[in-house]
Design an enzyme around this catalytic site. Structure first.
Site, short mmCIF file in Angstrom:
data_model
loop_
_atom_site.label_atom_id
_atom_site.label_comp_id
_atom_site.label_asym_id
_atom_site.label_seq_id
_atom_site.Cartn_x
_atom_site.Cartn_y
_atom_site.Cartn_z
CE LYS A 33 45.00 3.80 37.69
NZ LYS A 33 46.09 3.38 38.92
CB ALA A 44 43.93 -13.65 42.87
N GLY A 47 43.55 -18.97 45.17
CA GLY A 47 41.89 -19.72 44.91
C GLY A 47 41.35 -18.35 45.70
CD GLU A 117 45.78 -20.59 49.34
OE1 GLU A 117 45.78 -20.54 47.98
OE2 GLU A 117 45.54 -19.82 50.08
CG HIS A 239 52.40 -13.58 48.75
ND1 HIS A 239 53.39 -14.58 48.98
CD2 HIS A 239 51.22 -13.96 48.92
CE1 HIS A 239 52.87 -15.42 48.41
NE2 HIS A 239 51.35 -15.60 48.86
NE ARG A 285 49.22 -15.11 51.96
CZ ARG A 285 48.41 -14.60 50.88
NH1 ARG A 285 47.86 -13.64 51.05
NH2 ARG A 285 47.72 -15.59 49.61
CG HIS A 346 50.13 -9.22 48.80
ND1 HIS A 346 50.84 -10.18 47.06
CD2 HIS A 346 49.25 -11.37 49.31
CE1 HIS A 346 49.47 -12.01 46.54
NE2 HIS A 346 49.18 -11.54 47.87
NE ARG A 381 44.69 -11.33 51.98
CZ ARG A 381 45.07 -11.93 50.31
NH1 ARG A 381 44.09 -12.75 50.46
NH2 ARG A 381 46.13 -11.57 50.25
CB SER A 386 40.97 -10.58 49.02
OG SER A 386 41.78 -11.67 48.26
CG LEU A 387 39.92 -13.74 44.61
CD1 LEU A 387 40.42 -14.42 44.13
CD2 LEU A 387 40.04 -12.02 44.21
#
Length: 532
Positions: A33, A44, A47, A117, A239, A285, A346, A381, A386-387
């Site tokens: 886009k 992000a 990590g 995390e 988030h 979260r 988020h 999540r 996610s990555l």
């Protein structure tokens, strides 16, 4: 009319991963886009989670994922993705991603620093300081741009899929997409044997979000209109810590700040997380976001504060250079004072239903990343999963495409705009956009009720009728396309939320505060709503 072996819509980590795994053998078109590097993945900070340390295990990572996901994670998808985590991270290292190095401690991976995390029981997050997404995307984008078999089409936004049913066939199949060229103000026809939606999430459906402006739910809406099921759209991750400052648009304060000892405080300095959860600042979260929301409403505060200033200044600057610099530009020295933060939309945990090959319900159509629902994230999540999902499922999609025979797309008619005119009052679009995002924040936010959801659905239906009339009579433009997709995505979020008669993970309802014994996904099919 363009034609590719594979058309990929979206230039985040999912889209780039597939493109690079395919390009040595197939001709790939990559539609984005904005500019190539402008996807959500580049934002992000934290990590990528993976089983890298010898003291860690696949079972522990799976357990943490299920705990965060409130028992709703798909067991097969979760195991498949986590079992392939090391392989995916090794691929990025081989690609040259400059992850942060640290061979001084006991817990590292080939000299790369691993952090921890919220929700993780172990240090397993490989990162590039506090800008991991940017480092990954920059590395891969350089390779994508240089590859002779990848054609990047910037400033192009997908409008709708070209499907076999639209062409008069009885069986459904995707054969590419109609794509709006923002630069020329024209709709282009792009045919492809395989199509991939990697468009990211839908954070812009809310007034406050950590997402970039491109996160307008395009792929979810496009797939839904083509006949794909969606699942778990009620689970929108807020988030807990987005920077609260009038000049700080959508700036995230990474989970790793709490992972490295950051403390959440009220304006008077009081620490409050231990009163909400025994894991305190390291709770998942959804727990932290609800605690902050509760304290803000209870005290009438505009924000709360995240304090890492008690750590040595050198430690803070080395671990969080991007955050330190950005806050300093706004007059906040995080080595000496706490950071004002608020929750913000988020991550979209639900999306188009896919299998472990990233295939949707429509043959020839794949979905990867935040646009898809693999079942990994469940009801919430786990940080930095996610990555990882983008890479593992991106490679799986590429491998499945390479196994297919290259069926040739049929003849496709060009986009017909002979019956429409130029829009007369575009202010309608901006007003509708603002209205949508405000009532979604008010009625479908961190805490929900039946009445709030009903009010939201009523307003969505009014907006849909206005947008349909506008879409039918006027030429399309970028803002109209995004608004149309946002309203469709908003409806799916609300309908999924209305279907869930419990509170689980990211979906908290005052009318159903308890959790049901069995964890079941929410699945909507286009035929169940009476429209497609």
């Amino acid at each position: 009319m363009r034609q590719f072996d594979v058309l990929i819509v979206g230039s985040g980590l999912g889209g780039m991963t597939i493109a690079l795994h395919l390009a040595d053998k197939l001709k790939v078109g990559l539609v984005t886009k904005r500019q190539l590097r402008d996807g959500g993945s580049g934002w992000a900070q934290g990590g990528i989670a993976g089983v890298l340390d010898t003291q860690d295990s696949v079972e522990l990572h799976i357990k943490d994922t299920f705990v965060a996901g409130a028992g709703l994670c798909d067991a097969d998808a979760t195991r498949f993705i986590i079992e392939h985590s090391k392989e995916a991270i090794d691929w990025l290292i081989a690609m040259g991603v400059p992850f942060t190095k640290d061979d001084s401690g006991d817990i590292n991976y080939h000299g790369f620093h691993l952090t921890r995390e919220g929700g993780h029981s172990h240090r397993r997050i490989i990162h590039a300081a506090d800008a991991t997404g940017a480092a990954v995307i920059e590395t891969l984008a350089t390779k994508v741009a240089a590859h002779p078999n990848i054609t990047v089409l910037e400033n192009h936004i997908a409008l709708d899929l070209i499907t076999a049913k639209k062409l008069g066939d009885a069986e459904q199949r995707a054969w590419g997409a109609y794509v709006y060229n923002i630069d020329t103000d024209k709709v282009e026809t792009i045919r492809a044997s395989h199509t991939v939606l990697a468009t990211g999430g839908a954070g812009k459906v809310y007034l406050y979000t950590s997402n970039p402006d491109v996160a307008t739910g395009d792929g979810i809406a496009i797939g839904w209109r083509a006949g794909c099921r969606v699942s778990n759209m009620e689970f929108i991750q807020f988030h807990p810590t987005c920077l609260y400052h009038p000049d700080a648009k959508s700036f995230l304060i990474t989970e790793a700040v709490r992972g490295e000892g950051g403390i959440l405080r009220l304006p008077d300095g009081t620490r409050f997380m231990p009163q909400h959860d025994e894991r305190a600042e390291l709770a998942p979260r959804d727990v932290v976001a609800r605690a902050i929301d509760f304290e803000m409403k209870k005290g009438g505060y505009d924000c709360v504060y995240l304090d890492i200033s008690y750590k040595p200044a050198r430690f803070v600057k080395e671990h969080f250079p991007t955050i330190y610099q950005r806050c300093l530009e706004l007059g906040i020295d995080i080595t000496k004072e706490p950071i004002p933060v608020v929750p913000a939309a988020h991550y979209t945990c639900g999306g188009l239903v896919v299998d472990l090959k990233s295939q949707t319900d429509v043959p020839g159509l794949y979905a990867v990343g935040e646009v898809a629902c693999t079942g990994l994230h469940g009801a919430n999540r786990l940080a930095s999963n996610s990555l990882l999902e983008c890479m593992v499922l991106g490679k799986a999609a590429a491998e499945d495409i390479l196994r297919q025979t290259g069926a040739q797309p049929p003849k496709v008619p060009e986009w017909d705009e002979s019956q429409v005119t130029d829009p007369d009052e575009e202010v309608v679009i901006s007003h509708n956009w603002d209205e949508l995002r405000r009532f979604m924040w008010d009625y479908v936010g961190i805490v929900r009720t039946n009445k709030r959801l009903e009010r939201a659905l009523h307003r969505i239906q009014l907006l849909q009728s206005e947008i349909h009339e506008y879409y039918s009579n006027f030429r399309v433009g970028n803002d109209l396309i995004e608004l149309r997709n946002l309203v469709t995505t908003a409806e799916l979020i609300v309908r999924c939320a209305m279907a869930r008669k419990e509170s689980r993970g990211l979906h908290y309802s005052r009318d159903y505060p308890g959790m049901l014994p069995a964890a079941e996904p929410t699945v909507l099919a286009p035929t169940t709503t009476g429209k497609q």
